[in-house]
Design a protein around this motif. Structure first.
Motif, PDB file in Angstrom:
ATOM      1  N   TYR A  50       0.832  -1.202   0.000  1.00  0.00           N
ATOM      2  CA  TYR A  50       0.000   0.000   0.000  1.00  0.00           C
ATOM      3  C   TYR A  50       0.869   1.256   0.000  1.00  0.00           C
ATOM      4  CZ  TYR A  50      -3.800  -3.159   1.339  1.00  0.00           C
ATOM      5  OH  TYR A  50      -4.728  -4.169   1.361  1.00  0.00           O
ATOM      6  N   VAL A  51       1.895   1.265   0.843  1.00  0.00           N
ATOM      7  CA  VAL A  51       2.750   2.447   0.965  1.00  0.00           C
ATOM      8  C   VAL A  51       3.534   2.677  -0.322  1.00  0.00           C
ATOM      9  CG1 VAL A  51       4.606   3.516   2.301  1.00  0.00           C
ATOM     10  CG2 VAL A  51       2.904   2.115   3.459  1.00  0.00           C
ATOM     11  N   MET A  52       3.943   1.591  -0.967  1.00  0.00           N
ATOM     12  CA  MET A  52       4.665   1.718  -2.233  1.00  0.00           C
ATOM     13  C   MET A  52       3.800   2.415  -3.276  1.00  0.00           C
ATOM     14  SD  MET A  52       7.119   1.246  -4.328  1.00  0.00           S
ATOM     15  CE  MET A  52       7.151   1.397  -6.113  1.00  0.00           C
ATOM     16  N   LEU A  53       2.527   2.059  -3.341  1.00  0.00           N
ATOM     17  CA  LEU A  53       1.625   2.707  -4.285  1.00  0.00           C
ATOM     18  C   LEU A  53       1.437   4.181  -3.947  1.00  0.00           C
ATOM     19  CD1 LEU A  53      -1.160  -0.012  -4.748  1.00  0.00           C
ATOM     20  CD2 LEU A  53       0.584   0.669  -6.402  1.00  0.00           C
ATOM     21  N   ALA A  54       1.220   4.469  -2.668  1.00  0.00           N
ATOM     22  CA  ALA A  54       1.061   5.871  -2.256  1.00  0.00           C
ATOM     23  C   ALA A  54       2.323   6.666  -2.541  1.00  0.00           C
ATOM     24  CB  ALA A  54       0.705   5.932  -0.773  1.00  0.00           C
ATOM     25  N   ASP A  55       3.477   6.033  -2.388  1.00  0.00           N
ATOM     26  CA  ASP A  55       4.746   6.723  -2.598  1.00  0.00           C
ATOM     27  C   ASP A  55       4.965   7.099  -4.056  1.00  0.00           C
ATOM     28  OD1 ASP A  55       7.032   7.630  -1.073  1.00  0.00           O
ATOM     29  OD2 ASP A  55       8.231   6.219  -2.234  1.00  0.00           O
ATOM     30  N   HIS A  56       4.266   6.429  -4.945  1.00  0.00           N
ATOM     31  CA  HIS A  56       4.383   6.761  -6.368  1.00  0.00           C
ATOM     32  C   HIS A  56       3.944   8.194  -6.632  1.00  0.00           C
ATOM     33  CE1 HIS A  56       4.917   5.853 -10.552  1.00  0.00           C
ATOM     34  NE2 HIS A  56       3.660   6.143 -10.844  1.00  0.00           N
ATOM     35  N   TYR A  80      -2.923   6.563   2.958  1.00  0.00           N
ATOM     36  CA  TYR A  80      -1.932   5.586   2.530  1.00  0.00           C
ATOM     37  C   TYR A  80      -2.526   4.175   2.500  1.00  0.00           C
ATOM     38  CZ  TYR A  80       1.422   9.307   3.719  1.00  0.00           C
ATOM     39  OH  TYR A  80       2.120  10.501   3.811  1.00  0.00           O
ATOM     40  N   ARG A  81      -3.447   3.924   3.419  1.00  0.00           N
ATOM     41  CA  ARG A  81      -4.017   2.570   3.508  1.00  0.00           C
ATOM     42  C   ARG A  81      -5.201   2.364   2.556  1.00  0.00           C
ATOM     43  NH1 ARG A  81      -6.248  -1.370   3.068  1.00  0.00           N
ATOM     44  NH2 ARG A  81      -6.571  -3.106   4.517  1.00  0.00           N
ATOM     45  N   TYR A  82      -6.079   3.355   2.450  1.00  0.00           N
ATOM     46  CA  TYR A  82      -7.327   3.143   1.725  1.00  0.00           C
ATOM     47  C   TYR A  82      -7.410   3.880   0.389  1.00  0.00           C
ATOM     48  CZ  TYR A  82      -8.799   1.095   6.124  1.00  0.00           C
ATOM     49  OH  TYR A  82      -8.886   0.302   7.244  1.00  0.00           O
ATOM     50  N   LEU A  83      -6.484   4.791   0.121  1.00  0.00           N
ATOM     51  CA  LEU A  83      -6.491   5.523  -1.148  1.00  0.00           C
ATOM     52  C   LEU A  83      -5.197   5.314  -1.926  1.00  0.00           C
ATOM     53  CD1 LEU A  83      -8.067   8.924   0.032  1.00  0.00           C
ATOM     54  CD2 LEU A  83      -9.221   6.991  -1.076  1.00  0.00           C
ATOM     55  N   ALA A  84      -4.469   4.255  -1.608  1.00  0.00           N
ATOM     56  CA  ALA A  84      -3.169   4.030  -2.245  1.00  0.00           C
ATOM     57  C   ALA A  84      -3.306   3.829  -3.746  1.00  0.00           C
ATOM     58  CB  ALA A  84      -2.485   2.827  -1.607  1.00  0.00           C
ATOM     59  N   VAL A  85      -4.306   3.091  -4.170  1.00  0.00           N
ATOM     60  CA  VAL A  85      -4.468   2.815  -5.599  1.00  0.00           C
ATOM     61  C   VAL A  85      -4.770   4.090  -6.393  1.00  0.00           C
ATOM     62  CG1 VAL A  85      -5.833   1.583  -7.322  1.00  0.00           C
ATOM     63  CG2 VAL A  85      -5.113   0.406  -5.234  1.00  0.00           C
ATOM     64  N   GLU A 111      -2.596   6.049  -9.353  1.00  0.00           N
ATOM     65  CA  GLU A 111      -3.171   6.275 -10.675  1.00  0.00           C
ATOM     66  C   GLU A 111      -3.167   7.749 -11.062  1.00  0.00           C
ATOM     67  OE1 GLU A 111      -7.002   4.528 -10.251  1.00  0.00           O
ATOM     68  OE2 GLU A 111      -6.310   2.476 -10.661  1.00  0.00           O
ATOM     69  N   TYR A 112      -3.215   8.624 -10.073  1.00  0.00           N
ATOM     70  CA  TYR A 112      -3.194  10.071 -10.322  1.00  0.00           C
ATOM     71  C   TYR A 112      -2.065  10.699  -9.495  1.00  0.00           C
ATOM     72  CZ  TYR A 112      -7.847   8.875 -11.992  1.00  0.00           C
ATOM     73  OH  TYR A 112      -8.908   8.290 -12.644  1.00  0.00           O
ATOM     74  N   PRO A 113      -0.822  10.351  -9.821  1.00  0.00           N
ATOM     75  CA  PRO A 113       0.302  10.765  -8.972  1.00  0.00           C
ATOM     76  C   PRO A 113       0.518  12.270  -8.922  1.00  0.00           C
ATOM     77  CG  PRO A 113       1.096   9.813 -11.030  1.00  0.00           C
ATOM     78  CD  PRO A 113      -0.375   9.571 -10.992  1.00  0.00           C
ATOM     79  N   MET A 114       0.298  12.978 -10.017  1.00  0.00           N
ATOM     80  CA  MET A 114       0.525  14.419 -10.014  1.00  0.00           C
ATOM     81  C   MET A 114      -0.420  15.120  -9.042  1.00  0.00           C
ATOM     82  SD  MET A 114       3.041  15.030 -12.019  1.00  0.00           S
ATOM     83  CE  MET A 114       2.879  16.790 -12.339  1.00  0.00           C
ATOM     84  N   ALA A 115      -1.693  14.771  -9.109  1.00  0.00           N
ATOM     85  CA  ALA A 115      -2.678  15.398  -8.221  1.00  0.00           C
ATOM     86  C   ALA A 115      -2.442  14.984  -6.777  1.00  0.00           C
ATOM     87  CB  ALA A 115      -4.092  15.020  -8.658  1.00  0.00           C
ATOM     88  N   LEU A 120      -0.392  16.127  -1.222  1.00  0.00           N
ATOM     89  CA  LEU A 120       0.470  15.774  -0.093  1.00  0.00           C
ATOM     90  C   LEU A 120       1.429  16.912   0.245  1.00  0.00           C
ATOM     91  CD1 LEU A 120       1.506  12.037  -0.677  1.00  0.00           C
ATOM     92  CD2 LEU A 120      -0.023  12.950   1.074  1.00  0.00           C
ATOM     93  N   ILE A 121       2.141  17.394  -0.756  1.00  0.00           N
ATOM     94  CA  ILE A 121       3.119  18.458  -0.520  1.00  0.00           C
ATOM     95  C   ILE A 121       2.419  19.739  -0.097  1.00  0.00           C
ATOM     96  CG2 ILE A 121       4.932  19.848  -1.569  1.00  0.00           C
ATOM     97  CD1 ILE A 121       5.646  16.908  -1.077  1.00  0.00           C
ATOM     98  N   GLY A 122       1.268  20.014  -0.682  1.00  0.00           N
ATOM     99  CA  GLY A 122       0.533  21.223  -0.326  1.00  0.00           C
ATOM    100  C   GLY A 122       0.057  21.210   1.117  1.00  0.00           C
TER     101      GLY A 122
END
Length: 449
Positions: free
Chosen positions: A175-181, A400-405, A409-413, A418-420
């Motif tokens: 899950y964290v790997m996907l969120a980290d993308h 990270y747990r429930y919205l990782a996918v 899929e939308y890494p830019m947004a 996250l940064i914002g």
């Protein structure tokens, strides 16, 4: 007939007032620490690993587990005693350590240090409690308690890391790997950069990473350098933030177990890894992540990144002196270097994902906001900031747990959000605590006798 209220005790003091006396509070604190150490030692003995009391025994008469932590604890304790006594204590610690080092080398054991400061730290506590009086005793015992807490915190932390391996048989790295993308997979990027830079850079970053407690003590000693001369302790200093972070942060290791890229996606996974990807290649994105079964000895200590939280706290406390004045340039640059080097190490060594660092930074800013400038009280400004940080921290872990996918899929947004959010908390923190330099306190009026 008048009957004495059961809460009234000898001398007219209530039970509540006696419990609030400094000596009673100190005795209760010592009792609680001893009970914790004994309980953890029992648990460690049952599960077959070294407990805190056994580790302490090695610090006294065996081979210390850490060479730097005992010395850091002693140096912190020295801020509460006079210069003459500091010299005596340091000389005694060096002498005792030299004897133990020689005995170990003669006996064929590896070089190690730490017995001397441990013994002298204990002796300082006994001497201050038995022989000294007044402010001299109070300052010494308070400083010794801080030094001892630093040492004991590392012992308790070691046991907690063992317990995280038994609390969960699975980890949430997929899950964290996907969120980290959403952040561009920074561990893979920095890991490849360190491979190019070579072993010299790796050695420097490794030293910075493992010696974070020493850097923290150097800053704390600078903050507390005037305790003996002024007789006043600052309302807030780095050690308080470090200890509170160490108390709160590791709780999430069992709530959100993660082992890190070098284990879940690298050759150090001992056969439990998804594959040998880190740091040379990115693993394929899996749209159906699951909890990954893992071994029984790799700590689940990634979420949040406590090294990031502690290094950021160190950086914050190197910006200004206790009185609000600008810190010296060497301290400011030192704090900045330690933060940047720690971030590079946590990512480049494969110990953490980028989202771990974001969570660690949010936790630090939240805890620091709760502790900073206690004289300003708990007004709306502090409540808003702490509440914002707490809600943001919880939201990060849930996403990270429930919205990782969808994050992958939308890494830019997702990355911009996250940064914002982190930037908005950082700006609010700066505006609350650093936007205006506090005016110096007026000098007390002099009165003739």
């Amino acid at each position: 007939m008048l009957v004495e209220h059961p809460r009234i005790v000898a001398g007219g003091a209530t039970l509540g007032s006696r419990l609030r006396e400094p000596r009673t509070l100190a005795a209760l604190a010592v009792g609680a620490v001893l009970a914790l150490l004994i309980g953890l030692q029992v648990v460690a003995s049952i599960q077959g690993f070294e407990g805190p009391l056994a580790s302490l025994a090695r610090d006294f008469v065996g081979t210390p587990k850490s060479m730097s932590v005992p010395w850091a604890g002693l140096l912190l304790a020295l801020v509460g005693i006079s210069v003459r006594r500091r010299v005596i204590a340091l000389a005694a610690a060096v002498g005792i350590d030299a004897v133990w080092v020689a005995l170990r080398l003669v006996d064929g054991h590896p070089f190690s240090m730490g017995n001397g400061p441990t013994i002298v730290l204990t002796a300082l506590a006994v001497i201050a409690a038995v022989r000294w009086r007044g402010r001299e005793r109070t300052d010494a015992l308070k400083a010794v308690a801080l030094g001892a807490l630093l040492v004991l915190a590392t012992k308790v932390g070691d046991v907690w890391l063992h317990l995280t391996t038994t609390a969960h048989a699975t980890v949430l790295d997929e899950y964290v790997m996907l969120a980290d993308h959403a952040l561009g997979d920074p561990s893979w990027v920095v890991g490849r950069v360190l491979d190019v830079l070579g072993p010299e850079v790796y050695a420097v970053l490794h030293w910075v990473y493992i010696e974070l407690p020493v850097a923290a003590i150097a800053v704390a000693v600078w903050q507390l350098r005037k305790v003996v001369s002024t007789g006043q302790w600052p309302g807030h200093y780095l050690v308080r933030t470090f200890l509170v972070l160490g108390l709160i942060g590791p709780l999430f290791y069992v709530l959100f177990p993660v082992v890190g890229p070098m284990f879940a996606y690298g050759a150090d996974g001992h056969g439990f890894q998804v594959g040998n990807f880190w740091p040379t290649a990115l693993p394929p994105l899996d749209s159906s992540p699951t909890a990954l079964p893992f071994d029984e000895f790799t700590p689940r200590n990634c979420m949040p990144s406590m090294h990031t939280a502690w290094a950021l706290a160190l950086f914050i406390h190197t910006r200004r002196d206790i009185d609000g004045s600008r810190a010296p340039i060497w301290l400011r640059w030192g704090g900045a270097f330690w933060l940047l080097a720690t971030l590079a190490a946590t990512l480049g060594f494969g110990y953490h994902y980028g989202v771990d660092l974001v969570a660690g930074a949010v936790l630090c800013l939240t805890v620091e906001s709760a502790l900073r400038a206690p004289e300003r009280g708990w007004g709306a400004f502090r409540i808003r900031l702490v509440a914002f940080g707490a809600v943001l921290f919880a939201g990060l872990l849930l996403s990270y747990r429930y919205l990782a996918v969808p994050m992958s899929e939308y890494p830019m947004a997702a990355g911009a959000i996250l940064i914002g959010l982190l930037a908005s908390l950082a700006v609010a923190f700066h505006n609350t605590w650093f936007a205006e330099t506090p005016a110096p306190a007026p000098a007390p009026a002099l009165h003739k006798a």
